[in-house]
Scaffold this motif. Sequence first.
Motif, PDB file in Angstrom:
ATOM      1  N   UNK A  63       1.029  -1.184   0.046  1.00  0.00           N
ATOM      2  CA  UNK A  63      -0.082  -0.343   0.213  1.00  0.00           C
ATOM      3  C   UNK A  63       0.992   1.365  -0.337  1.00  0.00           C
ATOM      4  N   UNK A  64       1.603   1.085   0.500  1.00  0.00           N
ATOM      5  CA  UNK A  64       2.658   2.143   0.815  1.00  0.00           C
ATOM      6  C   UNK A  64       3.567   2.961  -0.388  1.00  0.00           C
ATOM      7  N   UNK A  65       4.027   2.146  -1.318  1.00  0.00           N
ATOM      8  CA  UNK A  65       4.180   2.585  -2.251  1.00  0.00           C
ATOM      9  C   UNK A  65       3.777   3.171  -3.851  1.00  0.00           C
ATOM     10  N   UNK A  66       2.202   2.222  -3.266  1.00  0.00           N
ATOM     11  CA  UNK A  66       1.272   3.150  -4.096  1.00  0.00           C
ATOM     12  C   UNK A  66       0.632   4.259  -3.831  1.00  0.00           C
ATOM     13  N   UNK A 104       2.780  12.071  -3.952  1.00  0.00           N
ATOM     14  CA  UNK A 104       4.595  13.296  -4.864  1.00  0.00           C
ATOM     15  C   UNK A 104       4.584  12.752  -6.018  1.00  0.00           C
ATOM     16  N   UNK A 105       3.373  12.930  -6.685  1.00  0.00           N
ATOM     17  CA  UNK A 105       2.942  12.728  -8.369  1.00  0.00           C
ATOM     18  C   UNK A 105       4.185  13.744  -9.125  1.00  0.00           C
ATOM     19  N   UNK A 106       5.054  14.636  -8.009  1.00  0.00           N
ATOM     20  CA  UNK A 106       6.164  15.090  -8.975  1.00  0.00           C
ATOM     21  C   UNK A 106       7.478  14.218  -9.154  1.00  0.00           C
ATOM     22  N   UNK A 107       7.071  12.968  -7.754  1.00  0.00           N
ATOM     23  CA  UNK A 107       8.712  12.221  -8.426  1.00  0.00           C
ATOM     24  C   UNK A 107       8.075  11.588  -9.039  1.00  0.00           C
ATOM     25  N   UNK A 108       7.207  10.805  -9.537  1.00  0.00           N
ATOM     26  CA  UNK A 108       6.476   9.700  -9.487  1.00  0.00           C
ATOM     27  C   UNK A 108       5.633   9.601 -11.241  1.00  0.00           C
ATOM     28  N   UNK A 109       6.139  10.827 -11.622  1.00  0.00           N
ATOM     29  CA  UNK A 109       4.940  11.276 -13.170  1.00  0.00           C
ATOM     30  C   UNK A 109       6.028  10.247 -14.087  1.00  0.00           C
ATOM     31  N   UNK A 110       5.323   9.559 -14.752  1.00  0.00           N
ATOM     32  CA  UNK A 110       6.240   9.314 -16.179  1.00  0.00           C
ATOM     33  C   UNK A 110       7.167   8.523 -15.809  1.00  0.00           C
ATOM     34  N   UNK A 111       7.512   7.614 -14.843  1.00  0.00           N
ATOM     35  CA  UNK A 111       8.427   6.020 -14.325  1.00  0.00           C
ATOM     36  C   UNK A 111       7.280   5.199 -13.907  1.00  0.00           C
ATOM     37  N   UNK A 112       8.684   4.248 -13.933  1.00  0.00           N
ATOM     38  CA  UNK A 112       8.066   3.429 -12.731  1.00  0.00           C
ATOM     39  C   UNK A 112       8.532   2.791 -11.581  1.00  0.00           C
ATOM     40  N   UNK A 113       7.678   2.925 -10.805  1.00  0.00           N
ATOM     41  CA  UNK A 113       8.175   2.285  -9.296  1.00  0.00           C
ATOM     42  C   UNK A 113       7.917   1.172  -8.756  1.00  0.00           C
ATOM     43  N   UNK A 114       9.242   0.842  -8.473  1.00  0.00           N
ATOM     44  CA  UNK A 114       9.737  -0.500  -7.775  1.00  0.00           C
ATOM     45  C   UNK A 114       9.942  -0.126  -6.184  1.00  0.00           C
ATOM     46  N   UNK A 115       8.191  -0.624  -5.473  1.00  0.00           N
ATOM     47  CA  UNK A 115       8.183  -0.542  -4.887  1.00  0.00           C
ATOM     48  C   UNK A 115       8.812   0.875  -3.858  1.00  0.00           C
ATOM     49  N   UNK A 116       8.356   1.579  -4.340  1.00  0.00           N
ATOM     50  CA  UNK A 116       8.847   2.924  -3.919  1.00  0.00           C
ATOM     51  C   UNK A 116       9.752   3.855  -4.740  1.00  0.00           C
TER      52      UNK A 116
END
Length: 280
Positions: A228-231, A237-249
């Motif tokens: 849940x924390x990853x989601x 923090x959309x400015x950090x994760x926008x347009x990328x692939x997050x692997x468990x944060x």
Amino acid sequence: MSESILAITGPTSGIGRGTVKVLASKFDRILLLCRNLEKGERLKKELNEVNASVYVELIECDLSDLASVKGAAATIRDRYTYIDCLINNAGMVSTSRKKSVDGYELMMATNYLGPFLLTHELLPLVENSLRKQIVIVSSGAYKFVPMKEPFFNPKHFDPITGYGRSKLGTLYLAQELHEMYAKKGLKVTAVHPGMVSTNIGKNNVGQRVGDLVFGLLAPFFVTIEQGSQSVISAVEHPEIYAGVYSDEGTVTAVKKHGSDFLMRRKFIDATLKELSLTAL
């Protein structure tokens, strides 16, 4: 647009439930897209215990059924003019070959085709918000296998391959959305949160096969809180994760077949044709 609105699929169990219980204190209005409305009602009460002021609405939606997806989207469009954040969370694993009501392999229908159609139907509402955010729950299982035709009904069924390709499809969807709409302000993140270990799918096959499949998936299992924390991080923090692939944060580069532009283009085009759409 004074109220902040979140829409989430698959909220009644696992990572979805853990996610929405935290986000209940961060949004004014939450739309729970549920297949099981009884579970949805119980979750609604829990969310109001977390935040008495949050307005929670249940929307019946079975992602494996395209007519149900269209109906849910139509209901939302009738009631709302914008959605700040859409979380495509729902997904499933099946260790035996099954077909959706529309005739597609069930994992591909539930994990990819349904979410694709829902995103298409609700995208104008997301674009009409100030936040303009979509979070797509993918999986590190995309690493198992590259995409291959026939896309939606494979000749030979293998649970690991089928699940991996359905999740690779969600990764391609996130990439397509980012490429097409980022300049318009849309913030899209593909998240691998890990998978919560359950018995889903084991009842359909013998113990040996079920143990083998889930043994292979074991490295992707996490606790509900971890997943849940990853989601939640992607939402906050959309400015950090926008347009990328997050692997468990953690922002992570995808494998070669996960960024195959030509295959993505072929797969997305096939999806549009299958769903009788002209564009995403």
